[in-house]
Design an enzyme around this catalytic site. Sequence first.
Site, mmCIF file in Angstrom:
data_model
loop_
_atom_site.group_PDB
_atom_site.id
_atom_site.type_symbol
_atom_site.label_atom_id
_atom_site.label_comp_id
_atom_site.label_asym_id
_atom_site.label_seq_id
_atom_site.Cartn_x
_atom_site.Cartn_y
_atom_site.Cartn_z
ATOM 1 N N MET A 5 -7.863 7.888 9.596
ATOM 2 C CA MET A 5 -8.406 8.594 8.423
ATOM 3 C C MET A 5 -9.334 9.730 8.855
ATOM 4 O O MET A 5 -10.483 9.796 8.438
ATOM 5 C CB MET A 5 -9.166 7.610 7.512
ATOM 6 C CG MET A 5 -8.276 6.486 7.003
ATOM 7 S SD MET A 5 -9.203 5.131 6.269
ATOM 8 C CE MET A 5 -9.556 4.123 7.712
ATOM 9 N N LYS B 255 -3.671 4.046 -3.108
ATOM 10 C CA LYS B 255 -4.050 5.346 -3.687
ATOM 11 C C LYS B 255 -2.790 6.172 -3.901
ATOM 12 O O LYS B 255 -1.893 6.177 -3.090
ATOM 13 C CB LYS B 255 -4.960 6.094 -2.725
ATOM 14 C CG LYS B 255 -6.317 5.480 -2.617
ATOM 15 C CD LYS B 255 -7.243 6.420 -1.899
ATOM 16 C CE LYS B 255 -8.550 5.737 -1.635
ATOM 17 N NZ LYS B 255 -8.926 5.670 -0.261
ATOM 18 N N ASP C 56 0.829 -1.201 0.000
ATOM 19 C CA ASP C 56 0.000 0.000 0.000
ATOM 20 C C ASP C 56 0.865 1.253 0.000
ATOM 21 O O ASP C 56 2.055 1.185 0.287
ATOM 22 C CB ASP C 56 -0.854 0.033 1.272
ATOM 23 C CG ASP C 56 -1.962 -0.994 1.222
ATOM 24 O OD1 ASP C 56 -2.230 -1.514 0.130
ATOM 25 O OD2 ASP C 56 -2.543 -1.259 2.289
HETATM 26 N N1 SAH Z 1 -3.957 -0.778 8.830
HETATM 27 C C1 SAH Z 1 -3.488 0.541 9.225
HETATM 28 C C2 SAH Z 1 -4.548 1.621 9.024
HETATM 29 C C3 SAH Z 1 -4.916 1.841 7.579
HETATM 30 S S1 SAH Z 1 -6.039 3.164 7.405
HETATM 31 C C4 SAH Z 1 -3.013 0.498 10.673
HETATM 32 O O1 SAH Z 1 -3.251 -0.483 11.379
HETATM 33 O O2 SAH Z 1 -2.372 1.460 11.102
HETATM 34 C C5 SAH Z 1 -4.948 4.497 7.009
HETATM 35 C C6 SAH Z 1 -4.864 5.475 8.170
HETATM 36 O O3 SAH Z 1 -3.909 5.013 9.110
HETATM 37 C C7 SAH Z 1 -4.397 6.855 7.802
HETATM 38 O O4 SAH Z 1 -5.423 7.638 7.244
HETATM 39 C C8 SAH Z 1 -3.972 7.376 9.142
HETATM 40 O O5 SAH Z 1 -5.097 7.736 9.913
HETATM 41 C C9 SAH Z 1 -3.370 6.138 9.774
HETATM 42 N N2 SAH Z 1 -1.896 6.099 9.678
HETATM 43 C C10 SAH Z 1 -1.146 5.191 9.061
HETATM 44 N N3 SAH Z 1 0.174 5.423 9.233
HETATM 45 C C11 SAH Z 1 0.249 6.532 10.006
HETATM 46 C C12 SAH Z 1 1.327 7.292 10.554
HETATM 47 N N4 SAH Z 1 2.612 6.959 10.351
HETATM 48 N N5 SAH Z 1 1.026 8.378 11.315
HETATM 49 C C13 SAH Z 1 -0.251 8.736 11.552
HETATM 50 N N6 SAH Z 1 -1.306 8.052 11.048
HETATM 51 C C14 SAH Z 1 -1.065 6.966 10.298
#
Ligand code: SAH
Length: 263
Positions: free
Chosen positions: A184, A70, A48
């Site tokens: 998100m 995306k 991703d």
């Molecule tokens: N599976 C992922 C979440 C995917 S949804 C998990 O467990 O973390 C994608 C969202 O994850 C983003 O919109 C944001 O809200 C969050 N996210 C992912 N990486 C991040 C980071 N390094 N810092 C802050 N938010 C993060």
Amino acid sequence: MKLPENFPALPDFPSGEVWLAGAGPGDPRLLTMLALHAVSNADTIVHDALVDPRVLELADKGAERIFAGKRGGRPSPQQRDINTILIDRARAGRRVLRLKGGDPFVFGRGWDEAAALTEAGIRFRIIPGITSGLAAAALAGIPATSRDTNHAVILAAGHRAQDGKSAADWEALAKVGQPIILYMPMAQLADITAALARGGMASDTPAAIIQGASTAEERVVESSLANLADDAHREGVGAPAIVVIGKIAGLRQGLLSSMVGWQ
Ligand code: SAH
């Protein structure tokens, strides 16, 4: 690092298998040992946008990399197409790593892919990762729970479902009286905070936005329920970001004089 003799062996990555792994929030040092093992042994990696480039650099130079996320506002590939890639590559005898940001089973469509693999009769393994919501909070000095503030924590997705309906009943969640960690969050932040206030959450409830947790872009914006959307806008907060709303968000101030920075 020397591992003891009785340390569990890392499993073989057989050809024709798919490993669905979480890559953690960004910094490659936050990979699990199993995820590192998977990245080093895969010959196809389907990843991703949120998988940090520093993680992908750990892959074998000859490994095939397929981007499935995306980018630049273009529509993301359909879930069905991603499933097809995983199944086709596995049937071709490759060691397929499906690598997702954070944990694959937290807002990551990991279950959908596992179900598609099951239906296709492809063997797979799940490797959990450190989910960004908990990592972002911790790195900012915000505990997911503390004895004096909460006995539960809500992980919620801020974006709307594709049919335009809000995914969560925010007013009802506000009534639970427990902190909320929002994934998100940006697109619907004003609507969500308004709904939480309607649900009875106090306007001065502490809040924090953590952008780019564990990356060079990491920053924390402190706010309150009432000011969250405006503060995010004024500070130009962009994705990826986690929002924490609740008393736990106010606890970081008590730690900052001694907490050592991450980078
Ligand atoms: N599976 C992922 C979440 C995917 S949804 C998990 O467990 O973390 C994608 C969202 O994850 C983003 O919109 C944001 O809200 C969050 N996210 C992912 N990486 C991040 C980071 N390094 N810092 C802050 N938010 C993060």
